[in-house]
Design a protein around this motif. Structure first.
Motif, PDB file in Angstrom:
ATOM      1  N   ALA A  80       0.939  -1.087  -0.036  1.00  0.00           N
ATOM      2  CA  ALA A  80      -0.067   0.147   0.006  1.00  0.00           C
ATOM      3  C   ALA A  80       0.858   1.141   0.253  1.00  0.00           C
ATOM      4  CB  ALA A  80      -0.988   0.330   1.070  1.00  0.00           C
ATOM      5  N   SER A  81       2.188   1.142   0.535  1.00  0.00           N
ATOM      6  CA  SER A  81       2.793   2.165   0.217  1.00  0.00           C
ATOM      7  C   SER A  81       3.687   2.589  -0.846  1.00  0.00           C
ATOM      8  CB  SER A  81       4.045   1.963   1.565  1.00  0.00           C
ATOM      9  OG  SER A  81       4.715   0.756   1.425  1.00  0.00           O
ATOM     10  N   ALA A  82       3.998   3.808  -1.175  1.00  0.00           N
ATOM     11  CA  ALA A  82       4.572   4.166  -2.382  1.00  0.00           C
ATOM     12  C   ALA A  82       6.187   3.814  -2.301  1.00  0.00           C
ATOM     13  CB  ALA A  82       4.406   5.642  -2.612  1.00  0.00           C
ATOM     14  N   PRO A  83       6.716   3.562  -3.697  1.00  0.00           N
ATOM     15  CA  PRO A  83       8.129   3.358  -3.919  1.00  0.00           C
ATOM     16  C   PRO A  83       9.077   4.475  -3.313  1.00  0.00           C
ATOM     17  CG  PRO A  83       7.089   3.658  -5.724  1.00  0.00           C
ATOM     18  CD  PRO A  83       5.852   3.448  -5.046  1.00  0.00           C
ATOM     19  N   THR A  84       8.377   5.632  -3.112  1.00  0.00           N
ATOM     20  CA  THR A  84       8.791   6.992  -2.716  1.00  0.00           C
ATOM     21  C   THR A  84       9.349   6.728  -1.063  1.00  0.00           C
ATOM     22  OG1 THR A  84       6.707   7.940  -2.349  1.00  0.00           O
ATOM     23  CG2 THR A  84       8.021   8.527  -4.407  1.00  0.00           C
ATOM     24  N   THR A  85       8.912   5.829  -0.525  1.00  0.00           N
ATOM     25  CA  THR A  85       9.364   5.686   0.899  1.00  0.00           C
ATOM     26  C   THR A  85      10.020   4.197   0.767  1.00  0.00           C
ATOM     27  OG1 THR A  85       7.378   4.428   1.380  1.00  0.00           O
ATOM     28  CG2 THR A  85       7.421   6.992   1.891  1.00  0.00           C
ATOM     29  N   PRO A  86      11.435   4.001   0.303  1.00  0.00           N
ATOM     30  CA  PRO A  86      11.975   2.888   0.039  1.00  0.00           C
ATOM     31  C   PRO A  86      12.441   2.162   1.352  1.00  0.00           C
ATOM     32  CG  PRO A  86      13.498   4.484  -0.397  1.00  0.00           C
ATOM     33  CD  PRO A  86      11.843   5.177  -0.169  1.00  0.00           C
ATOM     34  N   ASP A  87      12.506   2.891   2.408  1.00  0.00           N
ATOM     35  CA  ASP A  87      13.073   1.875   3.657  1.00  0.00           C
ATOM     36  C   ASP A  87      11.857   1.055   4.376  1.00  0.00           C
ATOM     37  OD1 ASP A  87      15.863   3.232   4.064  1.00  0.00           O
ATOM     38  OD2 ASP A  87      14.657   5.232   3.511  1.00  0.00           O
ATOM     39  N   THR A  88      10.599   1.208   4.081  1.00  0.00           N
ATOM     40  CA  THR A  88       9.696   0.453   4.479  1.00  0.00           C
ATOM     41  C   THR A  88       8.559  -0.011   3.606  1.00  0.00           C
ATOM     42  OG1 THR A  88       8.294   2.548   5.002  1.00  0.00           O
ATOM     43  CG2 THR A  88       9.725   1.529   7.142  1.00  0.00           C
ATOM     44  N   VAL A  89       8.034  -1.013   3.856  1.00  0.00           N
ATOM     45  CA  VAL A  89       6.726  -1.301   2.952  1.00  0.00           C
ATOM     46  C   VAL A  89       5.628  -1.631   3.945  1.00  0.00           C
ATOM     47  CG1 VAL A  89       7.974  -2.307   1.092  1.00  0.00           C
ATOM     48  CG2 VAL A  89       7.684  -3.649   3.115  1.00  0.00           C
ATOM     49  N   ALA A  90       4.324  -1.229   3.476  1.00  0.00           N
ATOM     50  CA  ALA A  90       3.002  -1.297   4.324  1.00  0.00           C
ATOM     51  C   ALA A  90       2.213  -2.172   3.655  1.00  0.00           C
ATOM     52  CB  ALA A  90       2.654   0.021   4.693  1.00  0.00           C
ATOM     53  N   ILE A  91       1.430  -2.865   4.530  1.00  0.00           N
ATOM     54  CA  ILE A  91       0.264  -3.656   3.695  1.00  0.00           C
ATOM     55  C   ILE A  91      -0.866  -3.239   4.589  1.00  0.00           C
ATOM     56  CG2 ILE A  91       1.421  -5.572   2.809  1.00  0.00           C
ATOM     57  CD1 ILE A  91       0.579  -7.210   5.414  1.00  0.00           C
ATOM     58  N   THR A  92      -2.164  -3.254   4.055  1.00  0.00           N
ATOM     59  CA  THR A  92      -3.281  -2.684   4.673  1.00  0.00           C
ATOM     60  C   THR A  92      -4.366  -3.907   4.605  1.00  0.00           C
ATOM     61  OG1 THR A  92      -2.943  -0.371   4.196  1.00  0.00           O
ATOM     62  CG2 THR A  92      -5.110  -0.966   4.746  1.00  0.00           C
ATOM     63  N   VAL A  93      -4.916  -4.501   5.550  1.00  0.00           N
ATOM     64  CA  VAL A  93      -5.540  -5.640   5.682  1.00  0.00           C
ATOM     65  C   VAL A  93      -6.825  -5.419   6.493  1.00  0.00           C
ATOM     66  CG1 VAL A  93      -5.576  -7.886   6.617  1.00  0.00           C
ATOM     67  CG2 VAL A  93      -3.417  -6.782   5.684  1.00  0.00           C
ATOM     68  N   LYS A  94      -7.884  -5.691   5.854  1.00  0.00           N
ATOM     69  CA  LYS A  94      -9.146  -5.858   6.489  1.00  0.00           C
ATOM     70  C   LYS A  94      -9.530  -7.044   7.211  1.00  0.00           C
ATOM     71  CE  LYS A  94     -14.233  -5.675   5.309  1.00  0.00           C
ATOM     72  NZ  LYS A  94     -14.640  -4.602   6.243  1.00  0.00           N
ATOM     73  N   ARG A  95      -9.971  -6.914   8.421  1.00  0.00           N
ATOM     74  CA  ARG A  95     -10.521  -8.219   8.950  1.00  0.00           C
ATOM     75  C   ARG A  95     -11.559  -8.834   8.533  1.00  0.00           C
ATOM     76  NH1 ARG A  95      -9.956 -10.162  14.601  1.00  0.00           N
ATOM     77  NH2 ARG A  95      -9.058  -8.129  15.438  1.00  0.00           N
ATOM     78  N   VAL A  96     -11.435 -10.271   8.162  1.00  0.00           N
ATOM     79  CA  VAL A  96     -12.735 -10.853   7.424  1.00  0.00           C
ATOM     80  C   VAL A  96     -13.086 -11.855   8.576  1.00  0.00           C
ATOM     81  CG1 VAL A  96     -13.165 -12.339   5.699  1.00  0.00           C
ATOM     82  CG2 VAL A  96     -11.661 -10.539   5.266  1.00  0.00           C
ATOM     83  N   PRO A  97     -14.444 -11.892   8.767  1.00  0.00           N
ATOM     84  CA  PRO A  97     -14.955 -12.808   9.659  1.00  0.00           C
ATOM     85  C   PRO A  97     -14.589 -14.317   9.198  1.00  0.00           C
ATOM     86  CG  PRO A  97     -16.479 -11.342   9.112  1.00  0.00           C
ATOM     87  CD  PRO A  97     -15.328 -11.064   8.050  1.00  0.00           C
ATOM     88  N   GLY A  98     -14.038 -14.990  10.188  1.00  0.00           N
ATOM     89  CA  GLY A  98     -13.495 -16.319  10.026  1.00  0.00           C
ATOM     90  C   GLY A  98     -12.135 -16.460   8.986  1.00  0.00           C
ATOM     91  N   GLY A  99     -11.691 -15.249   8.612  1.00  0.00           N
ATOM     92  CA  GLY A  99     -10.606 -15.384   7.764  1.00  0.00           C
ATOM     93  C   GLY A  99      -9.152 -15.742   8.672  1.00  0.00           C
ATOM     94  N   PRO A 100      -8.568 -16.768   8.386  1.00  0.00           N
ATOM     95  CA  PRO A 100      -7.456 -17.372   9.344  1.00  0.00           C
ATOM     96  C   PRO A 100      -6.229 -16.416   9.372  1.00  0.00           C
ATOM     97  CG  PRO A 100      -7.218 -18.533   7.397  1.00  0.00           C
ATOM     98  CD  PRO A 100      -8.783 -17.660   7.262  1.00  0.00           C
ATOM     99  N   VAL A 101      -5.845 -15.739   8.184  1.00  0.00           N
ATOM    100  CA  VAL A 101      -4.736 -14.658   8.161  1.00  0.00           C
ATOM    101  C   VAL A 101      -5.024 -13.393   8.809  1.00  0.00           C
ATOM    102  CG1 VAL A 101      -2.973 -13.666   6.987  1.00  0.00           C
ATOM    103  CG2 VAL A 101      -3.913 -16.033   6.367  1.00  0.00           C
ATOM    104  N   SER A 102      -6.404 -12.701   8.224  1.00  0.00           N
ATOM    105  CA  SER A 102      -6.384 -11.318   8.474  1.00  0.00           C
ATOM    106  C   SER A 102      -6.695 -11.307  10.029  1.00  0.00           C
ATOM    107  CB  SER A 102      -7.863 -10.784   7.607  1.00  0.00           C
ATOM    108  OG  SER A 102      -8.852 -11.554   8.008  1.00  0.00           O
ATOM    109  N   ASN A 103      -7.297 -12.412  10.620  1.00  0.00           N
ATOM    110  CA  ASN A 103      -7.779 -12.242  12.023  1.00  0.00           C
ATOM    111  C   ASN A 103      -6.374 -12.307  12.729  1.00  0.00           C
ATOM    112  OD1 ASN A 103     -10.621 -12.086  12.905  1.00  0.00           O
ATOM    113  ND2 ASN A 103     -10.525 -13.297  10.954  1.00  0.00           N
TER     114      ASN A 103
END
Length: 373
Positions: A80-103
């Motif tokens: 979700a982050s831009a390559p203009t911030t190259p020292d970090t990477v970010a992911i944005t995750v929605k909690r899905v009911p019953g989702g094993p990874v998102s929860n």
């Protein structure tokens, strides 16, 4: 007099002479912070354990290997982050009911947590389809690749005409709302519009209501035929957008889409099974092998000209997968025994192949197999 040199500030140390992130050698990321975006959406910001700089194109993704309940689960998440911030990477995750990874991410991921990831990968990026005018269409958490693209143009001061239309359930569910509205205030060529199905608990929505429709699209983006269109969201949303664009006479060669909707895999499995059965009925006799899934104790037959994933779907065995092109790594599995002919697209490292791993979506058996699934 010599200057007194004290210990280096940790933030400074992370920026001191970082090497490029090596997708073939590096795989460990450390969580730096967790940000609340909405009541059920969080952003997780990662950096490499040792100073590294990431080079990616906006819209590309990482494949994570999460250790959950004693099992390794692979999942693709767009950066979700831009390559203009190259020292970090970010992911944005929605909690899905019953989702094993998102929860698991929402409940356990915290600063200092370490995960493994591979990439970046993917072809869904505005960099590969340069244009003067863009239309970004997103539904729900499909906003993340569009946000990476919008952030990139904004950070670089690029003079691009961008119309960004996002669909959400309520005003409280509009991810990145404040940032997108700020970008629109800063740049008159950037227009952000949200469509909400209903009012929120604390806000009555004054804008376009309901679902994205042809009239709404024509109202918000009257010149959409002149734009390069990127679409991301749940499978039903993308199917609806495709129909609208066709009906509006849009040049579909200029439409690009992306989805990692794991909840829709059952529909994909059904379709793949039908296709596989048709192929099975029409092909000449070929040698078949037995494939045993060690954890479920299921045994299926797989022809030498069929991928293990396709054969599993045909037999009703549901396995994690996404791209089906050997690119994302979601179907990566350990071969306990047996050999395969694998032609992948970069979703697995050589050292993993040497350790007996394989991508089931692009692996055809050359012997009987036992798969650790």
């Amino acid at each position: 007099m010599d200057a007194i040199v004290g210990p280096m500030e940790p933030a400074e140390a992370r920026l001191a002479n970082p090497r490029p992130w090596d997708a073939d050698a590096d795989d460990e990321l450390i969580c730096r912070t967790v940000r609340e975006e909405t009541h059920d959406v969080r952003t997780f910001v990662f950096s490499a354990k040792s100073p590294r700089r990431f080079a990616h194109q906006p819209g590309q993704f990482l494949t994570f290997a999460f250790e959950i309940g004693g099992e390794t689960i692979n999942r693709c998440y767009t950066i979700a982050s831009a390559p203009t911030t190259p020292d970090t990477v970010a992911i944005t995750v929605k909690r899905v009911p019953g989702g094993p990874v998102s929860n698991w991410l929402h409940d356990t991921m915290k600063p200092g947590s370490v995960v493994r990831a591979m990439g970046p990968m993917g072809e869904f990026t505005c960099f590969r389809h340069p244009a003067e005018k863009y239309l970004f269409l997103s539904g729900g958490s499909g906003v993340t690749p569009m946000m990476a693209m919008a952030r990139t143009f904004h950070d670089l001061g690029e003079a691009r005409d961008v119309a960004f239309v996002h669909s959400a359930r309520t005003p409280a569910d509009i991810v990145f709302r404040d940032e997108l509205e700020l970008m629109a205030r800063h740049n008159p060529d950037f227009r952000f519009s949200a469509i909400c199905k209903t009012d929120g608990p604390a806000e009555r929505w004054p804008g376009v209501r309901g679902r994205l429709s042809r009239p709404a699209l024509k109202l918000l983006v009257p010149d959409l035929r002149d734009r390069e269109v990127f679409v991301c969201g749940p499978a039903p949303y993308m199917a609806a957008v495709e129909s609208m664009l066709v009906e509006l006479g849009f040049d579909m060669a200029r439409r690009h889409e992306e989805s990692f909707d794991f909840d829709a895999l059952s529909a994909q499995d059904t379709e793949a099974a039908v296709v596989a059965e048709a192929e099975l009925d029409s092909r000449p006799t070929v040698r078949t092998y037995k494939v045993e899934f060690a954890k479920t104790k299921r045994v299926i037959e797989c022809g030498e000209d069929t991928t293990v994933l396709a054969a599993a779907r045909r037999a009703g065995v549901r396995l994690p997968s996404s791209c089906s092109k050997g690119l994302c790594g979601t179907c990566k599995s350990k071969l306990v025994s047996g050999t395969v002919d694998m032609s992948h697209g970069g979703g697995i490292r050589q050292r993993e192949i040497d350790a007996g791993m394989a991508l089931l979506c692009c692996s055809k058996p050359t012997s009987d197999l036992v798969v650790d699934r």
